[in-house]
Each structure stands twice: as C-alpha cells, then as structure tokens.
Design a protein around this motif. Structure first.
Motif, PDB file in Angstrom:
ATOM      1  N   MET A 174       0.759  -1.296  -0.013  1.00 32.93           N
ATOM      2  CA  MET A 174      -0.050  -0.194   0.060  1.00 32.93           C
ATOM      3  C   MET A 174       0.907   0.966   0.021  1.00 32.93           C
ATOM      4  SD  MET A 174      -2.925   1.028   2.756  1.00 32.93           S
ATOM      5  CE  MET A 174      -3.978  -0.612   2.156  1.00 32.93           C
TER       6      MET A 174
ATOM      7  N   ASP B  82       2.139   5.354   0.603  1.00 27.32           N
ATOM      8  CA  ASP B  82       1.960   6.155   1.577  1.00 27.32           C
ATOM      9  C   ASP B  82       1.112   7.269   1.383  1.00 27.32           C
ATOM     10  OD1 ASP B  82       4.430   8.306   3.299  1.00 27.32           O
ATOM     11  OD2 ASP B  82       2.129   8.003   3.671  1.00 27.32           O
ATOM     12  N   THR B  83      -0.087   7.166   1.771  1.00 25.82           N
ATOM     13  CA  THR B  83      -1.213   8.031   1.548  1.00 25.82           C
ATOM     14  C   THR B  83      -1.110   9.416   2.158  1.00 25.82           C
ATOM     15  OG1 THR B  83      -2.512   7.149   3.177  1.00 25.82           O
ATOM     16  CG2 THR B  83      -3.077   6.161   0.814  1.00 25.82           C
TER      17      THR B  83
ATOM     18  N   SER C 246      -2.965   6.817  11.788  1.00 22.31           N
ATOM     19  CA  SER C 246      -2.346   5.825  10.596  1.00 22.31           C
ATOM     20  C   SER C 246      -1.876   4.745  11.389  1.00 22.31           C
ATOM     21  CB  SER C 246      -1.237   6.559   9.897  1.00 22.31           C
ATOM     22  OG  SER C 246      -0.374   7.005  10.902  1.00 22.31           O
ATOM     23  N   ASP C 247      -1.764   3.726  10.441  1.00 18.99           N
ATOM     24  CA  ASP C 247      -0.899   2.552  10.754  1.00 18.99           C
ATOM     25  C   ASP C 247       0.304   2.564  10.247  1.00 18.99           C
ATOM     26  OD1 ASP C 247      -3.266   1.441  11.843  1.00 18.99           O
ATOM     27  OD2 ASP C 247      -3.846   0.528   9.981  1.00 18.99           O
TER      28      ASP C 247
ATOM     29  N   LEU D  77       1.610   3.077   6.286  1.00 16.18           N
ATOM     30  CA  LEU D  77       1.110   1.916   5.757  1.00 16.18           C
ATOM     31  C   LEU D  77      -0.600   2.441   5.386  1.00 16.18           C
ATOM     32  CD1 LEU D  77       1.983  -1.297   7.494  1.00 16.18           C
ATOM     33  CD2 LEU D  77       3.005  -0.259   5.354  1.00 16.18           C
ATOM     34  N   THR D  78      -1.347   2.869   6.344  1.00 11.04           N
ATOM     35  CA  THR D  78      -2.617   3.216   6.091  1.00 11.04           C
ATOM     36  C   THR D  78      -3.047   4.677   6.866  1.00 11.04           C
ATOM     37  OG1 THR D  78      -3.354   0.801   6.257  1.00 11.04           O
ATOM     38  CG2 THR D  78      -5.260   2.586   6.671  1.00 11.04           C
ATOM     39  N   ASP D  79      -3.780   5.604   6.092  1.00 11.25           N
ATOM     40  CA  ASP D  79      -3.898   6.769   6.535  1.00 11.25           C
ATOM     41  C   ASP D  79      -5.576   6.638   6.993  1.00 11.25           C
ATOM     42  OD1 ASP D  79      -4.162   9.494   7.205  1.00 11.25           O
ATOM     43  OD2 ASP D  79      -4.335  10.175   5.422  1.00 11.25           O
ATOM     44  N   HIS D  80      -5.548   6.928   8.343  1.00 15.34           N
ATOM     45  CA  HIS D  80      -7.157   7.164   9.037  1.00 15.34           C
ATOM     46  C   HIS D  80      -7.539   8.623   8.846  1.00 15.34           C
ATOM     47  CE1 HIS D  80      -6.856   2.980   9.907  1.00 15.34           C
ATOM     48  NE2 HIS D  80      -5.766   3.102  10.730  1.00 15.34           N
TER      49      HIS D  80
ATOM     50  N   ASN E  49      -9.345   0.439  17.537  1.00 10.24           N
ATOM     51  CA  ASN E  49      -8.118   0.019  16.920  1.00 10.24           C
ATOM     52  C   ASN E  49      -7.235  -0.693  17.760  1.00 10.24           C
ATOM     53  OD1 ASN E  49      -7.669   0.818  13.851  1.00 10.24           O
ATOM     54  ND2 ASN E  49      -9.074   2.297  14.806  1.00 10.24           N
TER      55      ASN E  49
ATOM     56  N   LYS F 187      -6.393  -4.474  17.101  1.00 13.03           N
ATOM     57  CA  LYS F 187      -5.072  -4.569  16.399  1.00 13.03           C
ATOM     58  C   LYS F 187      -4.170  -4.973  17.383  1.00 13.03           C
ATOM     59  CE  LYS F 187      -6.025  -1.395  12.923  1.00 13.03           C
ATOM     60  NZ  LYS F 187      -5.791  -0.210  12.227  1.00 13.03           N
TER      61      LYS F 187
END
Length: 239
Positions: free
Chosen positions: A1, A3-4, A118-119, A195-198, A212, A216
């Motif tokens: 994924m 980097d958003t 984010s993650d 990895l993931t943007d919240h 979360n 997680k």
C-alpha cells in the motif's frame, strides 16, 4: 500500500473552522491550568507578542518531544488519561498521548490543530514490544497544524534519549515542512514506514482509537482494557 499521508492535500480551514480548531475540548483541554503552565514554561524567553506562529509551534514541538518521556508500558488510555492536562501530570506517554498534548498546546496559542491517525510499520521496536503488538505494524497518532497557509503533519513523539538508545536521529521540526517519521536510523537502515492513513479528527475519537487498539493490539492492553501492559521500559529494552 502506498503512503497516502503524502498524497492528500487538505483544504485550508474556513474562518469558522479556524475558531473551532483553536478551541479547548474535553481532551485538548488547553484552558486547564496545568496545560497553561506547561505552555508558559515551554515559551519562556519567547516574546509571544512578536513571535510568529511558526516560532511558537517549533518551541512547543521540542517541549513536548523532549519534555514528556516516551514510554509505551503502563500508559493510561482511559478518557481521563488521554486528556492533555493528565498527560502533563503523568509526564510520560506514547504517540497517542504526545500528539494530544501537542495539539492542545498549539491551540492554546491560536494555532489550528487536529489529531491524525495511521498504521505504521516500525522496524525499531524491541522484541518484547513486538510480542505484545503482534508484529511490527502499529496504530499510530500524530498531529496536524495549520501554519503559513498549509497543513503540516507533526510527530513530537520520540525524545532524544530514546532515539540515542535505539540508534535513531531525533526527528526535527522547522515549522515549514512535515515532521513525519524517521525513514532511516543512524546506520541508514529503514526504521518506519506509513501504511494506512485514517485521517484528521478535531478531537480524540476515543471509541475509534480504542477500537483500533483492541482489534489490532489486544495483548498490549491491560486486564481492564483502559491502559497498556505494565512492567517494562522501552529504554531498558534497547539493544
């Protein structure tokens, strides 16, 4: 994924949003005397009447980064424990805590601030911490602040002592560009990747954060589910 965090460009705040994003909240309680005292100490020697928002944001960054000890064990994740005033009183916390305090401190001097989640994959965690986290992907908190017409992502998290113990170069902030993460350690090894943007939140989205954490990192939480496991020290676990 991908980097958003580097792909989306948030729109500048409206006048109404500027007012809302400098207001005190239940978690960002900068109207509390403890937070006011912390900010006053952080800005000692700074002429607040003439200082620019960038100068204030930078001074507050280092006060939070190095003035609040980074510790993942025995951290209070109750609603009370995630208030800026409680974080100052406790004197320690990890990313979820330090981002709250920084956002509150910035709001206290009129700088619009939000929380961002984010993650991330953290390659420099200790083996013991990885066993509790369930690997090397962490739910992560930082702050976003509005300075000179742009939203900046800011991470006043890893204090200088911890960075030295883990062979990392401390993450700096100049108030003009993002202070996101340590892409490499002092030996040139990759240390963190997003990895993931919240996204951004105006206040701590408590149920979202704890949801979360429970989903997680269930082994990382204490028996009550309102804090992290105790009996350790990230500094002592540095190899």
């Amino acid at each position: 994924m991908t980097d958003t965090l580097t792909e989306a460009v948030p729109a500048p705040p409206t006048a109404e949003e500027l007012d809302r994003l400098t207001a005190a909240t239940d978690f960002l309680d900068h109207d509390h005397e403890t937070v006011r005292a912390f900010v006053d100490k952080a800005l000692q020697g700074v002429d607040r009447a003439s200082a620019t928002p960038v100068e204030l944001a930078v001074a507050l960054y280092y006060a939070v980064r190095d003035g609040i000890h980074y510790e993942v064990y025995g951290a209070d994740l109750s609603p009370q424990g995630l208030k800026a005033s409680s974080i100052i009183t406790g004197g320690k916390g990890f990313c979820l805590h330090k981002s709250v305090l920084y956002a509150a401190a910035c709001r206290s001097v009129g700088i619009p601030a939000r929380l961002h989640y984010s993650d991330v994959r953290n390659h420099l965690a200790s083996d013991r911490l990885r066993s509790y986290i369930g690997g090397d992907v962490f739910f992560h908190g930082l702050a976003t602040v509005y300075l000179d017409g742009q939203w900046l992502k800011v991470t006043p998290v890893f204090n200088k002592l911890l960075c030295r113990l883990y062979g990392m170069t401390p993450l700096e902030f100049d108030g003009r560009s993002d202070s996101l993460y340590h892409p490499f350690d002092a030996q040139g090894r990759q240390s963190m990747e997003f990895l993931t943007d919240h996204g951004d939140f105006d206040d701590v989205p408590y149920e979202f954060v704890m949801g979360n954490m429970r989903r997680k990192h269930p082994k990382f939480l204490d028996a009550d589910g309102t804090g992290t496991v105790s009996g350790g020290s990230l500094a002592d676990e540095a190899s």
